[in-house]
Every structure is written in C-alpha cells, then in structure tokens.
Motif scaffolding. Sequence first.
Motif, short mmCIF file in Angstrom:
data_model
loop_
_atom_site.label_atom_id
_atom_site.label_comp_id
_atom_site.label_asym_id
_atom_site.label_seq_id
_atom_site.Cartn_x
_atom_site.Cartn_y
_atom_site.Cartn_z
N ALA A 1 54.10 -88.74 33.68
CA ALA A 1 53.51 -89.11 34.46
C ALA A 1 53.67 -87.59 35.75
O ALA A 1 53.48 -86.92 35.77
CB ALA A 1 52.57 -89.58 34.43
N ILE A 2 54.67 -88.96 36.49
CA ILE A 2 55.14 -87.86 38.01
C ILE A 2 55.23 -86.89 36.93
O ILE A 2 54.89 -85.29 38.25
CB ILE A 2 55.96 -89.29 38.28
CG1 ILE A 2 55.40 -90.30 38.30
CG2 ILE A 2 56.15 -87.98 39.61
CD1 ILE A 2 56.19 -91.22 39.13
N ALA A 3 56.39 -86.62 36.69
CA ALA A 3 56.73 -85.30 36.66
C ALA A 3 56.43 -83.97 36.23
O ALA A 3 56.03 -83.03 36.49
CB ALA A 3 57.85 -85.36 35.52
N THR A 4 54.81 -84.78 35.27
CA THR A 4 54.04 -83.51 34.49
C THR A 4 52.93 -83.40 35.87
O THR A 4 52.70 -82.26 36.25
CB THR A 4 53.30 -84.17 32.86
OG1 THR A 4 54.30 -84.42 32.19
CG2 THR A 4 51.74 -83.68 33.64
N GLY A 5 52.79 -84.48 36.95
CA GLY A 5 52.16 -83.79 37.63
C GLY A 5 52.83 -83.55 39.19
O GLY A 5 52.33 -82.39 40.29
N MET A 6 54.03 -83.38 39.51
CA MET A 6 54.74 -82.72 40.15
C MET A 6 54.13 -81.08 40.21
O MET A 6 53.80 -81.47 41.63
CB MET A 6 56.26 -82.78 39.70
CG MET A 6 56.41 -84.04 40.21
SD MET A 6 58.74 -84.60 40.04
CE MET A 6 59.55 -82.66 40.19
N LEU B 1 56.36 -93.36 47.21
CA LEU B 1 55.88 -94.45 46.11
C LEU B 1 54.24 -94.06 45.79
O LEU B 1 54.29 -93.56 45.20
CB LEU B 1 56.02 -95.57 46.79
CG LEU B 1 55.81 -97.19 45.44
CD1 LEU B 1 56.08 -96.24 44.28
CD2 LEU B 1 55.38 -98.28 45.49
N ALA B 2 53.84 -93.95 47.75
CA ALA B 2 52.54 -92.96 47.19
C ALA B 2 52.28 -92.09 46.40
O ALA B 2 51.27 -91.82 45.99
CB ALA B 2 51.48 -93.41 48.47
N THR B 3 53.00 -90.97 47.11
CA THR B 3 53.47 -89.69 46.47
C THR B 3 53.45 -89.52 45.16
O THR B 3 53.27 -89.26 44.23
CB THR B 3 53.98 -88.65 47.13
OG1 THR B 3 53.64 -88.59 48.49
CG2 THR B 3 54.05 -87.11 46.92
N ALA C 1 51.01 -88.85 41.59
CA ALA C 1 51.77 -87.87 40.96
C ALA C 1 50.71 -88.40 39.40
O ALA C 1 50.89 -87.17 38.30
CB ALA C 1 53.25 -87.01 41.17
N ALA C 2 51.54 -89.17 39.24
CA ALA C 2 50.98 -89.85 37.93
C ALA C 2 49.73 -89.86 37.69
O ALA C 2 49.30 -89.66 36.70
CB ALA C 2 51.71 -91.45 38.08
#
Length: 260
Positions: free
Chosen positions: A56-61, A73-75, A79-80
Amino acid sequence: MTLADRSAVRGARRVVVKVGSSSISGDNVGAIEPLVDAMAEAHGRGVEIILVSSGAIATGMPFLRLSSRPTDLATQQAAAAVGQNLLVHRYQQSLDRFGIVAGQVLLTAGDLENPTHRSNAQRAMERLIGLRILPIVNENDTVATHEIRFGDNDRLAALVSILVKADALVLLSDVDAIYTRPPAEPGAERIAVVSDGSELDGVTFGASTSGVGTGGASTKVSAARLAASTGTGVLVTSTRRVAEALDGADIGTWFLPTPR
Ligand code: GLU
C-alpha cells in the motif's frame, strides 16, 4: 490436514499466499499478473486461496510525489491510505480475467488478539472463502503500524494463517529460499527444510534491502516458525516461483508444521 512435506502444498485445501511490497510495486508492478495466474490456477483446482499483500505504501508513494519511502509514520500511513485503494484495484483487474472476485480485508494484529474482533474477522473470512471470493488482506495501516515498522506483513500473514487454520502459508519475497548466510555471499547454501529449528542455528539473516518495504529474512523466519508451530506448513520462496510453489515443487525453504 497437516502437510508432511512441500509436495503436499498442491493438494492443500486452504493456502495463504503472502507477497511483499517490492515484489508487486514500482518496476515490479507487472508481477501482479503472473501472481494472479498462479493463484487463479490453484483456485480453479478448488484450493481456497487467501492473499496477504503488502504494497500500500509503495503503491501510494508516486501519488504523494514521493520517490522514496517516507520516513515519518504519518506520511507512511497517508501513502498507505492512497495506495491500498489502487493496489486492490490492480488485483481485481487482473482477477477479472478469470472471473474471480476479490474482497479487501484490513486487519491489525490487535484485532486477532481481541476475542470479539477475532471471531468477527474469522466469520467474515469463512464466508468470503465459502462464496469463492479471494480475500486480500493487509494491515489496517491507519490504525496499526506493526508491519510498517517491523515486517512488511510477515507476522500478519502468520496470524491470518492461524486464524483460518490454513494448511500452508507461502511467504514470497525476492529471494528464492532461506540461505545459511546472506545469499550474495560466497558459500551461502539453501536450507531446504526446517523441522525443529536447529537447522537455523548460527545462521545470520539480513534485513530488507528493497527500500520500499520492511521485511527481511529474519522477519520471515520468525513468522514461518510461528505459523509452523500451530500446524501450518510454511514455504519461503521467491515471488517469481509462486506457480511452482503452489504446484508443490521442490523449491524454497519448507518449515515443517507441528501437527495440530
Ligand atoms: N502494510 C504496509 C503496506 O502495505 C506495510 C508494508 C511496508 O512496510 O511497506 O505498505
């Protein structure tokens, strides 16, 4: 069912497949298709497949205009939240080729410890599986951060395997097995089977080097041992070998399950 060896993965009734962030995002987004091909083949044979997917994080970046993984953490959570949506959409688009419907399940380790949340999650999972829907599980990153910090969903995959009493858990990453030392080093040998754990004595494990996820061999080993100790056979191998893994091929590292 307790699986005696990895060849029995082919005949397993229920299998959890776990894939990490770097395997299915960024340059590797094209790996979703062969992963879905392999899962659809097993699903078509009647195997109940549950996917635990990070990413999720990597896809949202890119949508947050980030070229590298955020450090706060918040970012990461933001991103997630953005990426989870697209991640499941990508899986669904690929699953459409087989007429398979995905169901998104966001869980926390805490949910699986709280008796009420646990039985709710268990009932929902059983119904999804009974409806022949393919559950896609991730950590609920806006309220929990264990996997963001420690393991790219390796532990969550073990807890899900225990929840659904999976016969097998296939833990996928970019390395095709657990080795006696970091695989790039000379003299590294594949550990084919882990039974009582003594096979791992003196072995040093590296952390993740992908730059987009957090797992590594050590989080895989602890997740594998956790699931194996409760009756789920665990195969650690690489994402590109998932079809062979679900076919029971002699690849990867097999953690022998303790009988339930
Ligand atoms: N659940 C997170 C994700 O899907 C954790 C994995 C990570 O550390 O990148 O992105």
